[in-house]
Design a protein around this motif. Structure first.
Motif, PDB file in Angstrom:
ATOM      1  N   GLU B  76       0.873  -1.178   0.000  1.00  0.00           N
ATOM      2  CA  GLU B  76       0.000   0.000   0.000  1.00  0.00           C
ATOM      3  C   GLU B  76       0.908   1.226   0.000  1.00  0.00           C
ATOM      4  O   GLU B  76       1.905   1.280   0.721  1.00  0.00           O
ATOM      5  CB  GLU B  76      -0.892  -0.009   1.251  1.00  0.00           C
ATOM      6  N   TRP B  78       1.766   4.985   0.892  1.00  0.00           N
ATOM      7  CA  TRP B  78       1.385   5.903   1.979  1.00  0.00           C
ATOM      8  C   TRP B  78       1.799   7.337   1.723  1.00  0.00           C
ATOM      9  O   TRP B  78       1.234   8.264   2.287  1.00  0.00           O
ATOM     10  CB  TRP B  78       1.993   5.429   3.305  1.00  0.00           C
ATOM     11  N   VAL B  87       6.862   6.356  -0.003  1.00  0.00           N
ATOM     12  CA  VAL B  87       6.856   5.474   1.173  1.00  0.00           C
ATOM     13  C   VAL B  87       5.707   4.491   1.013  1.00  0.00           C
ATOM     14  O   VAL B  87       4.564   4.891   0.776  1.00  0.00           O
ATOM     15  CB  VAL B  87       6.685   6.257   2.491  1.00  0.00           C
ATOM     16  N   SER B  89       4.098   0.486   2.507  1.00  0.00           N
ATOM     17  CA  SER B  89       4.229  -0.651   3.422  1.00  0.00           C
ATOM     18  C   SER B  89       3.887  -1.879   2.599  1.00  0.00           C
ATOM     19  O   SER B  89       3.104  -1.797   1.647  1.00  0.00           O
ATOM     20  CB  SER B  89       3.262  -0.519   4.594  1.00  0.00           C
ATOM     21  N   GLU B  91       3.383  -6.387   2.641  1.00  0.00           N
ATOM     22  CA  GLU B  91       3.374  -7.695   3.295  1.00  0.00           C
ATOM     23  C   GLU B  91       3.888  -8.722   2.301  1.00  0.00           C
ATOM     24  O   GLU B  91       3.585  -8.643   1.115  1.00  0.00           O
ATOM     25  CB  GLU B  91       1.946  -8.098   3.684  1.00  0.00           C
ATOM     26  N   VAL B 101       6.151  -7.928   7.415  1.00  0.00           N
ATOM     27  CA  VAL B 101       5.510  -6.650   7.105  1.00  0.00           C
ATOM     28  C   VAL B 101       6.622  -5.611   7.163  1.00  0.00           C
ATOM     29  O   VAL B 101       7.409  -5.585   8.119  1.00  0.00           O
ATOM     30  CB  VAL B 101       4.400  -6.285   8.111  1.00  0.00           C
ATOM     31  N   SER B 102       6.733  -4.782   6.128  1.00  0.00           N
ATOM     32  CA  SER B 102       7.851  -3.836   6.029  1.00  0.00           C
ATOM     33  C   SER B 102       7.368  -2.445   5.671  1.00  0.00           C
ATOM     34  O   SER B 102       6.321  -2.283   5.048  1.00  0.00           O
ATOM     35  CB  SER B 102       8.831  -4.256   4.933  1.00  0.00           C
ATOM     36  N   LEU B 103       8.201  -1.489   6.052  1.00  0.00           N
ATOM     37  CA  LEU B 103       8.003  -0.111   5.620  1.00  0.00           C
ATOM     38  C   LEU B 103       9.183   0.196   4.701  1.00  0.00           C
ATOM     39  O   LEU B 103      10.336  -0.002   5.091  1.00  0.00           O
ATOM     40  CB  LEU B 103       8.016   0.790   6.858  1.00  0.00           C
ATOM     41  N   THR B 105      11.050   3.062   2.197  1.00  0.00           N
ATOM     42  CA  THR B 105      11.143   4.459   1.767  1.00  0.00           C
ATOM     43  C   THR B 105      12.126   4.537   0.613  1.00  0.00           C
ATOM     44  O   THR B 105      13.244   4.036   0.706  1.00  0.00           O
ATOM     45  CB  THR B 105      11.666   5.354   2.910  1.00  0.00           C
TER      46      THR B 105
END
Lengths: 159, 152
Positions: B76, B78, B87, B89, B91, B101-103, B105
């Motif tokens: 998704e 953000w 940015v 996120s 899965e 699950v990651s963020l 950038t």
């Protein structure tokens, strides 16, 4: 140019309440609103929680006097998506924070609940991308410390 | 009951591309462009890549070795600042199991006539199925494929 500061922190604490009771305080909209959203000096404009995987939580809150450090009428909003929910064990969620409509951080947070000594060993880990300067992560950690203290008070009162 | 565990890790990858930020950014923003380089190894079976590039939009692709486990990527978006920052996120699932699950950038910085891409991944790796070293290796491979795509 945009600037981005990345940071992470871990908060670990012990609650006397069981993992089931703590999980319920995150899952039930009334309970979560009571400790997570409500607070002196804030006017809650909206709060909605749809606690399931891919579900969302949204809240908007406005500065309303008291000891609030922000200028009057500043409005903050939180938009959350739940990535993973394992009842009584783990919650993983992604969220953004915005001030007057401008997003200033995106975070990934993990809550782990472990039964321990008739209570719960609670671990919150947050990874964040902060757009508003280098002290964003420090303020966020402080914010969570306060919220998790309010959760403790809520659990004691609801007992 | 599954033995639960979460391993947290952060890695940063910097790459210099001899193309301006607008071109490198476009390779992430345009569905037809991203589908060309954001794919698994050549011999894998693959799904169609889907990308709805806007804040709140989703991206998905899956694939795996013939007869092997299927790896699912679901993201998704953000934050988007045109030609500067993305940015998202995401899965990862292996078959039906969520493995992380990651963020992520992506920062696109002008560097002479080219671009310095800074990718920061902050991840939660779940129940010991996947790990950060493997993720970093896979991400480096994708960025190699991006370089090849940009140069063609």
């Amino acid at each position: 140019m945009t600037t981005t500061t990345h940071g992470s922190f871990i908060i670990e604490r012990r609650y006397n309440a069981s993992p089931e009771r703590i999980f319920a305080a995150w899952a039930d909209p009334k309970a979560k609103r009571a400790w997570f959203a409500e607070g002196e000096g804030w006017d809650i404009r909206s709060y909605e929680l749809d606690f399931r995987e891919r579900g969302t939580e949204t809240s908007t809150f406005r500065v309303a006097g008291g000891n609030n450090p922000f200028p009057p009428n500043t409005t903050f909003s939180n938009d959350t998506v739940f990535n993973e929910i394992i009842a009584n064990e783990r919650i993983v969620f992604t969220y953004s924070m915005a001030r007057d409509g401008m997003r200033f951080s995106i975070s990934l947070a993990t809550v782990e609940l472990h039964a321990a000594d008739k209570g719960t060993r609670f671990i919150l880990t947050e990874h964040g991308a902060f757009f508003d300067g280098a002290d964003g992560v420090k303020m966020r950690e402080q914010g969570w410390q306060e919220l998790l203290g309010k959760l403790d008070e809520y659990l004691a009162k609801a007992n | 009951m599954t033995k639960r565990s979460v391993t947290h890790a952060t890695f940063v990858i910097e790459r210099d591309y001899a193309h301006p930020p607008a071109k490198v950014f476009a390779a992430f923003a345009h569905p037809a462009s991203k589908a060309k380089w954001f794919v698994g190894p050549e011999n894998w079976d693959k799904s169609n890549h889907k990308l709805d590039f806007r804040v709140g939009g989703k991206e998905s692709v899956s694939g795996g070795p013939p007869g092997g486990a299927v790896h699912y990527y679901n993201a998704e978006i953000w934050e988007i600042t045109q030609n500067e920052r993305i940015v998202s996120s995401y899965e990862m699932h292996m078959n039906e199991k969520r493995t992380s699950v990651s963020l992520a950038t992506m920062e696109f910085k002008p560097n002479g006539a080219g671009t310095k891409l800074v990718l920061t991944e902050q991840g939660a790796f779940l129940d010991g199925i996947d790990n950060a070293a493997e993720r970093e290796r896979g991400t480096n491979e994708l960025l190699n494929q991006l370089a090849t795509y940009l140069n063609t």
